[in-house]
Enzyme design. Structure first.
Site, short mmCIF file in Angstrom:
data_model
loop_
_atom_site.label_atom_id
_atom_site.label_comp_id
_atom_site.label_asym_id
_atom_site.label_seq_id
_atom_site.Cartn_x
_atom_site.Cartn_y
_atom_site.Cartn_z
N GLU A 36 2.97 -65.83 16.75
CA GLU A 36 1.57 -66.28 16.72
C GLU A 36 1.04 -66.27 15.30
OE1 GLU A 36 -2.73 -65.28 18.91
OE2 GLU A 36 -0.91 -64.17 19.45
N SER A 83 -9.07 -39.28 -16.39
CA SER A 83 -8.38 -38.46 -15.41
C SER A 83 -9.34 -37.35 -14.97
CB SER A 83 -7.11 -37.86 -16.01
OG SER A 83 -7.42 -37.11 -17.17
N LYS A 116 -8.12 -37.17 -2.25
CA LYS A 116 -7.40 -37.46 -3.49
C LYS A 116 -6.14 -38.23 -3.12
CE LYS A 116 -5.58 -35.42 -7.73
NZ LYS A 116 -4.29 -36.13 -7.68
N LYS A 288 -17.32 -34.55 -6.44
CA LYS A 288 -18.11 -35.22 -7.48
C LYS A 288 -19.60 -34.91 -7.28
CE LYS A 288 -14.96 -39.20 -7.52
NZ LYS A 288 -14.83 -40.63 -7.20
#
Length: 664
Positions: A36, A83, A116, A288
């Site tokens: 399909e 980083s 992470k 953060k």
């Protein structure tokens, strides 16, 4: 059908195919049959052939790129890709919160907690809602333009749901777990070497210059990081993540918005429990500060922001029973003991075997058959036995006795220090290990020459040493099991490509005892050719930083062996590259003339690149810190060399410090 009707049908098919792609590649839950899917795809191609203007860069038909590139173009990031500082300690994570709390009011101590992702960092750029560029992280300031390779990733939309003037978003390319397992199953069925883990396979895929090859690998992408953007108003990280998802981009499955320490640590713990359900590998949580207005005030170091921290989860461990020990003979004849375990679930897989390294390690562990042992597996690496659970010992356990013989080794095994060896290096098993080592990606990188094919080549008597590989032909290869003419041709092309590999790869591939890939690079940097290396004496070798007495003796012994000399002559006659590239020598009168530097820790650039910068400026690079050292170039996790330099009063610099010295 009218042009307008064709366009409407094309748009509907394109939308349907994108949805099917997501179900297949991301969710690992196909919703239609291949038949399909192919029918819809071919109808889309027919419409584009009928009306070429429908073949836009955003069409599903354009997922496979054009001609292979000769090299990647370098792109300067509009916003540096930094980083993250990381820790394995909740105490250190708490200290990070304490540092942030000195700047933020208590009622604004709000954090996001995100997975992470253990993938390959990239940045994707959209202009006026259309995908225009994709780059690797590179050194954080400049990366490779991999636009065509990213275009093949079916989970990456080529247009946004909303037309935004400019949007640059960062994330990770990954190989979905389920797809990786199927990919390796297919390779095994074809008798090809299996790939070690999803991340390394992803990294290798994105380095391919031919996007058509990349398209054959079902890579996926997840996006979450902030780059340059215009035309949208966002003030917080959680708003950014919601916007990424709303624009139709593949965002992280979950994130947590936490408003105090208790919520933060609870979120980190919850993520540890649910992360195995994600389609990608994760190795931690990223914390953060949510409000962007605080980011500038908190600032950053030269490499990492002070408003974010990665908390890495410890490698998973489990207790199981050591039921037996088997023995494997490696490429140098060394016998390695392998723990045969009672199957145990660990790091998302069922573990049945683990390495015991050598017999000295068995003594150190005091491991016995029947012991309960602690096993660790970090990500995709080989599991290892960490220790014995002594309180479970019953007294019925049996001592592990080193074997005196091995079915794959004629004669008796011999001791060489702490190692047990098969002295017959021409036994079929040792030859197979040597060939597999030579062909691996870290050495000569011979495509198609995996363990299964090596087994057949040796068993059939077609190959007895490395040089025999270059005398193979299509007829010999295609006559082997599961080797059609096309597969045979691919192997020959892989062998042809290996003739031009760097000298250090050949040195490593030769399997010289004690010489790893790093030492092979060092040797390549000090000798103009493999012939020159082969004539070096032990004193010359020991004078090189990073080459000790034991390694030097092993190198000399290898090249003085008559059989090895004949092998090298045959490899040279086969056209392999014996010439090392020209290296920058210490520049006379350079700003670092007469200065000795030692490099340690993790840096934003490869260590050898930093070393070449130093040599080009007239300096010398040494491997160990001493009173003769003028500067220590220290990065993250500098360790004992940093302490020694501080004790000796040696000046410690970072990469910026090196730039200043070179520019002086």
């Amino acid at each position: 059908m009218s042009k307008n009707a064709d366009a409407q049908r094309h748009a509907k098919l394109a939308e349907q195919i994108r949805a099917w792609d997501r179900a297949y590649y991301v969710e690992a839950a196909p919703v239609v049959s291949d038949r399909e899917y192919d029918a819809a795809y071919h109808e889309l191609l027919e419409l584009e052939a009928k009306q070429p203007e429908l073949r836009t860069p955003e069409s599903p038909s354009q997922r496979v790129g054009g001609e292979p590139l000769s090299e990647f173009r370098q792109v300067r990031h509009a916003v540096p890709m930094m980083s993250l500082d990381n820790t394995y300690s909740q105490e250190e994570l708490g200290k990070f919160v304490d540092r942030v709390a000195k700047v933020l009011p208590e009622d604004e101590l709000v954090f996001t907690v995100e997975p992470k992702v253990d993938g390959v960092a990239v940045s994707v750029r959209y202009e006026d809602g259309r995908f225009v560029q994709g780059t690797t992280r590179g050194d954080g300031r400049t990366g490779d333009d991999i636009t065509e390779n990213l275009r093949t990733i079916r989970t990456l939309p080529l247009t946004l749901k909303k037309k935004v003037p400019l949007l640059e978003v960062r994330g990770e390319v990954y190989f979905p777990r389920a797809a990786f397992a199927k990919f390796n199953e297919a390779r095994a069925a074809a008798g090809e070497e299996l790939y070690a883990n999803p991340r390394n396979t992803t990294a290798g895929s994105l380095k391919l210059l031919d996007s058509k090859l990349v398209a054959k690998r079902p890579l996926a992408i997840v996006l979450y990081g902030v780059g340059q953007f215009e035309g949208i108003e966002i003030a917080t990280q959680h708003e950014w993540l919601e916007t990424v998802k709303a624009l139709g981009l593949p965002a992280t499955e979950r994130f947590w918005l936490t408003r105090n320490r208790e919520e933060l640590f609870a979120a980190v713990d919850e993520l540890a429990e649910v992360r195995r359900d994600f389609p990608y590998e994760t190795d931690g949580a990223v914390v953060k500060v949510d409000e962007w207005r605080w980011h500038e005030e908190l600032g950053a170091t030269s490499k990492a922001p002070r408003w974010a921290m990665a908390y890495k989860y410890e490698a998973e461990q489990a207790i199981t029973v050591l039921e037996n020990v088997t023995y494997q003979i490696g490429r140098t004849g060394v016998v390695t003991p392998v723990a045969e375990l009672r199957p145990v679930a660990l790091a998302g897989t069922t573990v049945k075997r683990a390495t015991l390294h050598n017999f000295d390690e068995i003594k150190r562990l005091d491991a016995r058959l029947g012991d309960h042992v602690l096993v660790e597996k970090a990500g995709e690496i080989i599991p290892k036995v960490l220790g014995v659970v002594m309180e479970e010992r019953t007294g019925r356990e049996k001592e592990i006795v080193p074997p005196t013989t091995h079915p794959d080794c004629p004669g008796e095994l011999v001791w060489d220090g702490i190692f047990l060896r098969c002295p017959d290096l021409d036994s079929p098993t040792v030859i197979k290990r040597r060939l597999t080592h030579y062909a691996q990606r870290g050495a000569m990188d011979i495509q198609g020459l995996g363990e299964s094919l090596v087994e057949q080549l040796v068993d059939a008597g077609l190959v007895r040493d490395l040089a025999d590989l270059y005398e193979l032909n299509v007829e010999q290869l295609s006559g082997l099991e599961r080797m059609a003419e096309k597969s045979a041709q691919n192997v020959l092309e892989g062998l042809e490509a290996s003739r031009g590999r760097e000298v250090w790869r050949l040195v490593f591939g030769l399997g010289i005892t004690h010489v790893g890939a790093g030492a092979a690079r060092v040797l390549e940097a000090h000798f103009p050719s493999l012939d020159a290396l082969a004539e070096a004496d032990a004193a010359t070798l020991e004078a090189i930083d990073d080459i000790g007495g034991i390694m030097a003796a092993s190198i000399v012994e290898f090249f003085q062996d008559e059989a090895n000399r004949k092998l090298l002559a045959r490899l040279k006659e086969a056209g392999l590259n014996f010439q090392a590239p020209e290296r920058p020598v210490a520049a006379a009168g350079g700003p670092l003339e007469g200065k000795t530097l030692v490099i340690t820790g993790a840096h934003s650039r490869p260590r050898e690149e930093l070393a070449e910068t130093i040599r080009a400026a007239g300096g010398k690079v040494a491997s160990s810190v001493s009173k003769k050292t003028d500067y220590l170039l220290a990065g993250e996790k500098a360790g004992s060399k940093l302490k020694k330099a501080q004790d000796l009063g040696i000046e410690v610099i970072d990469e910026k410090g090196l730039e200043k010295l070179v520019a002086a």
